[in-house]
Write an enzyme that holds these catalytic residues in place. Structure first.
Site, PDB file in Angstrom:
ATOM      1  N   ARG A  29       0.865  -1.172   0.000  1.00 46.32           N
ATOM      2  CA  ARG A  29       0.000   0.000   0.000  1.00 46.32           C
ATOM      3  C   ARG A  29       0.902   1.224   0.000  1.00 46.32           C
ATOM      4  O   ARG A  29       1.355   1.628  -1.058  1.00 46.32           O
ATOM      5  CB  ARG A  29      -0.948  -0.061   1.206  1.00 46.32           C
ATOM      6  CG  ARG A  29      -2.097   0.887   1.127  1.00 46.32           C
ATOM      7  CD  ARG A  29      -3.186   0.586   2.139  1.00 46.32           C
ATOM      8  NE  ARG A  29      -2.763   0.787   3.535  1.00 46.32           N
ATOM      9  CZ  ARG A  29      -3.549   0.549   4.591  1.00 46.32           C
ATOM     10  NH1 ARG A  29      -4.784   0.114   4.424  1.00 46.32           N
ATOM     11  NH2 ARG A  29      -3.114   0.758   5.823  1.00 46.32           N
ATOM     12  N   TYR A  86     -40.568  -3.795  -1.567  1.00 49.36           N
ATOM     13  CA  TYR A  86     -40.251  -3.773  -3.004  1.00 49.36           C
ATOM     14  C   TYR A  86     -40.037  -5.185  -3.541  1.00 49.36           C
ATOM     15  O   TYR A  86     -39.370  -6.004  -2.904  1.00 49.36           O
ATOM     16  CB  TYR A  86     -38.995  -2.953  -3.247  1.00 49.36           C
ATOM     17  CG  TYR A  86     -39.178  -1.489  -2.962  1.00 49.36           C
ATOM     18  CD1 TYR A  86     -40.059  -0.719  -3.728  1.00 49.36           C
ATOM     19  CD2 TYR A  86     -38.482  -0.875  -1.930  1.00 49.36           C
ATOM     20  CE1 TYR A  86     -40.235   0.632  -3.446  1.00 49.36           C
ATOM     21  CE2 TYR A  86     -38.648   0.470  -1.650  1.00 49.36           C
ATOM     22  CZ  TYR A  86     -39.531   1.218  -2.421  1.00 49.36           C
ATOM     23  OH  TYR A  86     -39.706   2.548  -2.145  1.00 49.36           O
ATOM     24  N   MET A 146     -34.857   2.118   1.760  1.00 50.87           N
ATOM     25  CA  MET A 146     -33.886   3.157   2.094  1.00 50.87           C
ATOM     26  C   MET A 146     -34.024   3.608   3.551  1.00 50.87           C
ATOM     27  O   MET A 146     -33.026   3.815   4.242  1.00 50.87           O
ATOM     28  CB  MET A 146     -34.040   4.354   1.150  1.00 50.87           C
ATOM     29  CG  MET A 146     -33.043   5.461   1.423  1.00 50.87           C
ATOM     30  SD  MET A 146     -33.243   6.889   0.356  1.00 50.87           S
ATOM     31  CE  MET A 146     -32.309   6.411  -1.081  1.00 50.87           C
ATOM     32  N   ASP A 147     -35.275   3.724   4.009  1.00 46.19           N
ATOM     33  CA  ASP A 147     -35.512   4.339   5.316  1.00 46.19           C
ATOM     34  C   ASP A 147     -36.308   3.477   6.284  1.00 46.19           C
ATOM     35  O   ASP A 147     -36.530   3.878   7.425  1.00 46.19           O
ATOM     36  CB  ASP A 147     -36.299   5.650   5.129  1.00 46.19           C
ATOM     37  CG  ASP A 147     -35.766   6.445   3.962  1.00 46.19           C
ATOM     38  OD1 ASP A 147     -34.590   6.826   4.008  1.00 46.19           O
ATOM     39  OD2 ASP A 147     -36.512   6.640   2.987  1.00 46.19           O
TER      40      ASP A 147
END
Ligand SMILES: *Cc1c(COP(=O)(O)O)cnc(C)c1O
Length: 381
Positions: free
Chosen positions: A132, A271, A321-322
């Site tokens: 890294r 959904y 989403m909520d």
């Protein structure tokens, strides 16, 4: 304040830090509070860490360091990732200590130090196998000399980072041992060149717990401060090894049931109507969703549960989403506005930790807690 909140148990954080202190003796401790302290709230956690004897704090970007300085935190702050030239004045004004290795970066920091009329303390990063940031161990002495001869920089430390110190497989153990050897070579080469390497440090949580020979002058714990064991270095593993350390999760994520609806057989949820009630049942609505960090993939396999009054109830259908919905069954006794605990310590009423969710969903605890979004208020108790 909204129902969904992350309770941050600062007393547990302090206990975890004490447990770390008991392992590391009087070595310096640099507590990682990057990514808003892995989602726990950087300022509050940094203050608790300083109270518990943290000598350094670590952040990933300049703005995170600036936030700590604005809050009055005075300890040295390591900047673990690289910044761009445009951030360097702020880096210096906020007295951050950058990790350095490449000539262009060193040159720009020198210019910024000169511009601001200060001498800047830097730590030399050595890439011993993380792939890294860092110079090769064979280049360390030369770069250390370059820094030591700079009119604007001081070499305050030398560090490396392990790629697989949280694994107990033979192959990974051998890899970490090679990294330790390469780092020792680099530090010794710097000393042989007549340069003081400053504070030598290499171990994040995994190596801190499992590799006594890699603790050097300072350790850099992150995840263990927040109460999760890194990878294979579990509590059971440490117990077998005779070096047990007890940690408890600092964060508990909770919400409240904001509606209870009676569903008759045949009604579907969310959904894609992916779940349909086979028989009559009560469905609780929770005001938490993927925009809070409760990822859709958690509920993908249909076995994701949350705890209400000590009992686990499955999330049904897709997480929105909520919002999301849980199946309370019939006669659960659960009432409107009861608390639903998504994850946390058992003392917080949770039936699973962020570690359990990570194990089930193919990730690590770090990703679960640091993904809890900004709109979830952190409540410090
Ligand atoms: C994030 C980080 C740490 C802390 O890692 P944990 O696994 O959380 O203990 C230490 N050092 C560096 C360089 C890091 O990037």
């Amino acid at each position: 304040m909204r129902a969904t909140r992350a309770i941050i148990h600062l007393d547990i954080l302090r206990n975890n830090l004490k447990a770390i202190r008991s392992v590391i003796g009087n070595r310096k401790m640099c507590v990682s509070v990057k990514a808003d302290a892995y989602g726990h709230g950087a300022v509050e956690c940094a203050k608790a860490a300083v109270e518990c004897g943290a000598d350094f704090l670590a952040v990933a970007c300049v703005s995170e360091g600036e936030e700590l300085r604005r809050a009055g935190i005075d300890k040295p702050i390591l900047l673990l990732s690289l910044c761009i030239v445009e951030e360097m004045d702020s880096l210096i004004q906020n007295r951050l200590t950058p990790l350095v290795f490449s000539e262009p970066y060193i040159r720009e920091l020198e210019k910024a130090a000169e511009r601001n009329g200060v001498r800047l303390c830097v730590h030399l990063a050595v890439d011993t196998g993380m792939g890294r940031i860092g110079c090769l161990s064979t280049e360390a002495a030369q770069i250390a000399e370059r820094i030591a001869h700079s009119a604007h920089l001081t070499l305050g430390g030398m560090c490396t980072h392990f790629a697989a110190a949280d694994s107990t497989s033979e192959e990974d153990r051998a890899y970490t041992n090679q990294q330790i050897a390469a780092f020792n070579d680099a530090v010794n080469a710097v000393r042989r060149a007549g340069i003081d390497p400053g504070i030598v440090h290499s171990s994040s949580s995994g190596a801190l717990l499992d590799k006594e020979e890699a603790r050097f002058d300072m350790v850099r714990p992150g995840i263990i401060a927040y109460g999760y064991y890194p990878g294979d270095i579990t509590e059971a593993y440490l117990l077998r090894k005779g070096t047990s350390v007890h940690l408890e999760p600092v964060m508990s994520l909770e919400t409240r049931i904001v509606a209870i609806r009676h569903f008759s057989a045949g009604m579907s949820i969310s959904y894609g109507h992916t779940w349909t009630a086979e028989k009559d049942t009560d469905i609780g609505v929770l005001p938490i969703g993927y925009a809070d960090g409760l990822f859709r993939r958690f509920a993908k396999d249909g076995d994701f549960t949350v705890a209400v009054n000590g009992k686990a109830y499955p999330v049904r259908g897709r997480i929105c989403m909520d919002q999301c919905m849980i199946d309370l069954g019939t006669n659960s006794g659960v009432r409107l506005y009861d608390t639903a605990v998504i994850f946390g310590s058992t003392a917080s009423g949770a039936l699973q930790s962020a570690q359990d969710i990570a194990d089930k969903t193919g990730t690590i605890s770090y990703e679960i807690t640091s993904a809890i979004t900004k709109r979830v208020p952190r409540v410090f108790i």
